[in-house]
Write an enzyme that holds these catalytic residues in place. Structure first.
Site, mmCIF file in Angstrom:
data_model
loop_
_atom_site.group_PDB
_atom_site.id
_atom_site.type_symbol
_atom_site.label_atom_id
_atom_site.label_comp_id
_atom_site.label_asym_id
_atom_site.label_seq_id
_atom_site.Cartn_x
_atom_site.Cartn_y
_atom_site.Cartn_z
ATOM 1 N N ASN A 103 -5.652 93.459 51.715
ATOM 2 C CA ASN A 103 -6.803 93.645 50.833
ATOM 3 C C ASN A 103 -8.069 93.061 51.464
ATOM 4 O O ASN A 103 -7.994 92.170 52.309
ATOM 5 C CB ASN A 103 -6.545 92.969 49.477
ATOM 6 C CG ASN A 103 -5.291 93.504 48.799
ATOM 7 O OD1 ASN A 103 -4.858 94.617 49.117
ATOM 8 N ND2 ASN A 103 -4.697 92.724 47.925
ATOM 9 N N VAL A 104 -9.191 93.572 51.040
ATOM 10 C CA VAL A 104 -10.477 93.136 51.612
ATOM 11 C C VAL A 104 -11.362 92.508 50.532
ATOM 12 O O VAL A 104 -12.568 92.336 50.722
ATOM 13 C CB VAL A 104 -11.207 94.345 52.272
ATOM 14 C CG1 VAL A 104 -10.373 94.916 53.412
ATOM 15 C CG2 VAL A 104 -11.544 95.431 51.250
ATOM 16 N N ASP A 105 -10.731 92.149 49.383
ATOM 17 C CA ASP A 105 -11.514 91.707 48.220
ATOM 18 C C ASP A 105 -11.755 90.192 48.175
ATOM 19 O O ASP A 105 -12.480 89.707 47.312
ATOM 20 C CB ASP A 105 -10.829 92.179 46.912
ATOM 21 C CG ASP A 105 -9.353 91.730 46.825
ATOM 22 O OD1 ASP A 105 -8.541 92.505 46.277
ATOM 23 O OD2 ASP A 105 -9.034 90.645 47.326
ATOM 24 N N HIS A 120 -6.778 93.673 57.332
ATOM 25 C CA HIS A 120 -7.684 94.840 57.343
ATOM 26 C C HIS A 120 -9.135 94.407 57.183
ATOM 27 O O HIS A 120 -9.966 95.179 56.721
ATOM 28 C CB HIS A 120 -7.299 95.837 56.222
ATOM 29 C CG HIS A 120 -5.996 96.520 56.486
ATOM 30 N ND1 HIS A 120 -5.260 97.130 55.517
ATOM 31 C CD2 HIS A 120 -5.285 96.656 57.632
ATOM 32 C CE1 HIS A 120 -4.144 97.625 56.048
ATOM 33 N NE2 HIS A 120 -4.137 97.349 57.321
ATOM 34 N N CYS A 131 -27.196 97.227 66.517
ATOM 35 C CA CYS A 131 -27.529 95.965 67.234
ATOM 36 C C CYS A 131 -26.481 94.881 67.014
ATOM 37 O O CYS A 131 -26.598 93.800 67.593
ATOM 38 C CB CYS A 131 -28.909 95.468 66.780
ATOM 39 S SG CYS A 131 -28.919 94.783 65.111
ATOM 40 N N CYS A 152 -33.107 96.414 62.914
ATOM 41 C CA CYS A 152 -33.322 97.557 63.831
ATOM 42 C C CYS A 152 -33.205 98.906 63.129
ATOM 43 O O CYS A 152 -33.409 99.954 63.750
ATOM 44 C CB CYS A 152 -32.305 97.499 64.976
ATOM 45 S SG CYS A 152 -30.662 98.070 64.485
ATOM 46 N N GLY A 189 3.013 94.077 45.876
ATOM 47 C CA GLY A 189 1.995 95.082 45.571
ATOM 48 C C GLY A 189 1.550 95.920 46.752
ATOM 49 O O GLY A 189 0.370 96.234 46.895
ATOM 50 N N THR A 190 2.521 96.280 47.601
ATOM 51 C CA THR A 190 2.161 97.192 48.692
ATOM 52 C C THR A 190 3.173 98.328 48.756
ATOM 53 O O THR A 190 4.364 98.141 48.538
ATOM 54 C CB THR A 190 2.085 96.475 50.058
ATOM 55 O OG1 THR A 190 1.720 97.427 51.067
ATOM 56 C CG2 THR A 190 3.406 95.827 50.460
HETATM 57 N N1 APR Z 1 1.845 94.698 40.300
HETATM 58 C C1 APR Z 1 2.617 94.922 41.408
HETATM 59 N N2 APR Z 1 2.546 96.050 42.146
HETATM 60 C C2 APR Z 1 1.659 96.981 41.758
HETATM 61 C C3 APR Z 1 0.817 96.833 40.628
HETATM 62 C C4 APR Z 1 0.942 95.626 39.887
HETATM 63 N N3 APR Z 1 0.181 95.389 38.796
HETATM 64 N N4 APR Z 1 0.048 97.956 40.505
HETATM 65 C C5 APR Z 1 0.395 98.763 41.520
HETATM 66 N N5 APR Z 1 1.358 98.193 42.277
HETATM 67 C C6 APR Z 1 1.995 98.696 43.500
HETATM 68 C C7 APR Z 1 2.159 100.194 43.574
HETATM 69 O O1 APR Z 1 3.404 100.560 43.000
HETATM 70 C C8 APR Z 1 2.143 100.432 45.085
HETATM 71 O O2 APR Z 1 3.446 100.307 45.636
HETATM 72 O O3 APR Z 1 1.135 98.347 44.563
HETATM 73 C C9 APR Z 1 1.288 99.284 45.619
HETATM 74 C C10 APR Z 1 -0.085 99.721 46.055
HETATM 75 O O4 APR Z 1 0.089 100.549 47.175
HETATM 76 P P1 APR Z 1 -1.202 101.135 47.903
HETATM 77 O O5 APR Z 1 -2.177 101.625 46.900
HETATM 78 O O6 APR Z 1 -0.699 102.073 48.965
HETATM 79 O O7 APR Z 1 -1.891 99.870 48.568
HETATM 80 P P2 APR Z 1 -1.508 99.175 49.944
HETATM 81 O O8 APR Z 1 -0.044 99.208 50.167
HETATM 82 O O9 APR Z 1 -2.188 97.859 49.955
HETATM 83 O O10 APR Z 1 -2.234 100.128 51.018
HETATM 84 C C11 APR Z 1 -2.225 99.689 52.355
HETATM 85 O O11 APR Z 1 -3.656 101.533 52.925
HETATM 86 O O12 APR Z 1 -5.386 102.761 52.147
HETATM 87 C C12 APR Z 1 -5.041 101.809 53.083
HETATM 88 O O13 APR Z 1 -6.320 100.130 54.066
HETATM 89 C C13 APR Z 1 -5.798 100.544 52.849
HETATM 90 O O14 APR Z 1 -5.015 98.268 52.862
HETATM 91 C C14 APR Z 1 -4.740 99.568 52.380
HETATM 92 C C15 APR Z 1 -3.496 100.130 53.012
#
Ligand code: APR
Length: 247
Positions: A103-105, A120, A131, A152, A189-190
């Site tokens: 995440n970038v937040d 990321h 520049c 610039c 959460g990925t």
């Molecule tokens: N709690 C836990 N998991 C959650 C929640 C929640 N409240 N809400 C959503 N999720 C899960 C989803 O089920 C999904 O598996 O989080 C995951 C989000 O996946 P993505 O949207 O693909 O995000 P991410 O895996 O971080 O993406 C990776 O892809 O688009 C590029 O650079 C961007 O860093 C990002 C990278």
């Protein structure tokens, strides 16, 4: 949420020698920042090829900044969720040795996490493509898009990794060093669909480490290598997990 799974995960974390967290957009959903994939995913509204690839940005920065401005307005209002605070607590307890985020937040740092590896990049700063001058988003007006360099007039680009760009070398090296030392990875959460970030849990599992996954839905990690799958929102699961670890 399965209490037994939670207790088992707490036991595994307590015994860990070098636990590392890997987080994705899902951990910030409860902070109001949309994820990219899945329900209401950002990529449903913006085609990543058109909006998140470095070649799209260079070809039409104004168009891509249209999406970025919307994201910045959401990030500006976002606060760390209980999930971010729970990971900071696990670091404070000496359980979590590092946190790699896609995440970038900046919410992990705002929640108090110290050892954060931003795989990321970070949306806080912008760099002039002409520049190299670096600016911070708080001092950058988004009334005119794309924002330009006060020095610039060049186009300003957020210091985040677009598709087609390399991972910042130091972040890449540190993240894989952490994965090599890691015996328990807490994957939160990925969707684990983007590489090389998605190689990190594989590296841990391949060495015989444990994978604890926190997600609303199963991912392709779940069947392949996850040892404990804690299904549900991170902002409900992680605080409970931290509580059990602390007991
Ligand atoms: N709690 C836990 N998991 C959650 C929640 C929640 N409240 N809400 C959503 N999720 C899960 C989803 O089920 C999904 O598996 O989080 C995951 C989000 O996946 P993505 O949207 O693909 O995000 P991410 O895996 O971080 O993406 C990776 O892809 O688009 C590029 O650079 C961007 O860093 C990002 C990278």
């Amino acid at each position: 949420m399965n209490e037994e799974q939670l207790k088992a995960a707490a036991r595994v974390l307590k015994k860990a020698q070098h636990a590392v967290a890997l987080t994705g957009a899902g951990i910030s959903v409860d902070s109001g920042i949309p994820a990219f994939r899945g329900a209401q995913g950002l990529w449903d509204r913006f085609d990543p090829q058109e909006y998140a690839h470095i070649s799209s940005f260079l070809t039409n920065p104004g168009k891509v900044w249209g999406m970025l401005k919307e994201l910045y307005q959401i990030m500006e209002r976002a606060q760390p969720s209980p999930a971010h605070y729970a990971l900071a607590r696990l670091e404070e307890l000496g359980i979590l040795k590092a946190l790699v985020t896609q995440n970038v937040d900046g919410l992990h740092q705002r929640a108090g996490s110290k050892r954060v590896i931003e795989f990321h990049g970070n949306g806080e700063t912008l760099t002039c493509l002409s520049c190299g001058e670096q600016r911070i988003i708080q001092e950058t007006s988004l009334d005119q898009l794309p924002p330009t360099c006060p020095r610039c007039g060049g186009v300003l680009k957020p210091d985040v990794v677009f598709f087609g760009e390399p991972i910042p070398p130091q972040a890449l090296e540190e993240a894989f060093q952490e994965a090599d030392e890691c015996d328990v990875m807490l994957v939160v959460g990925t969707s684990a669909q983007v590489y090389p970030a998605a190689d990190l849990p594989r590296r841990v599992a391949w060495k015989g480490g444990s994978i604890i996954e926190v997600n609303l839905d199963e991912t392709h990690l779940t069947q392949d290598m996850t040892h404990l799958f804690l299904q549900g929102p991170a902002s409900k699961i992680l605080p409970k997990l931290a509580e059990l670890v602390e007991e």
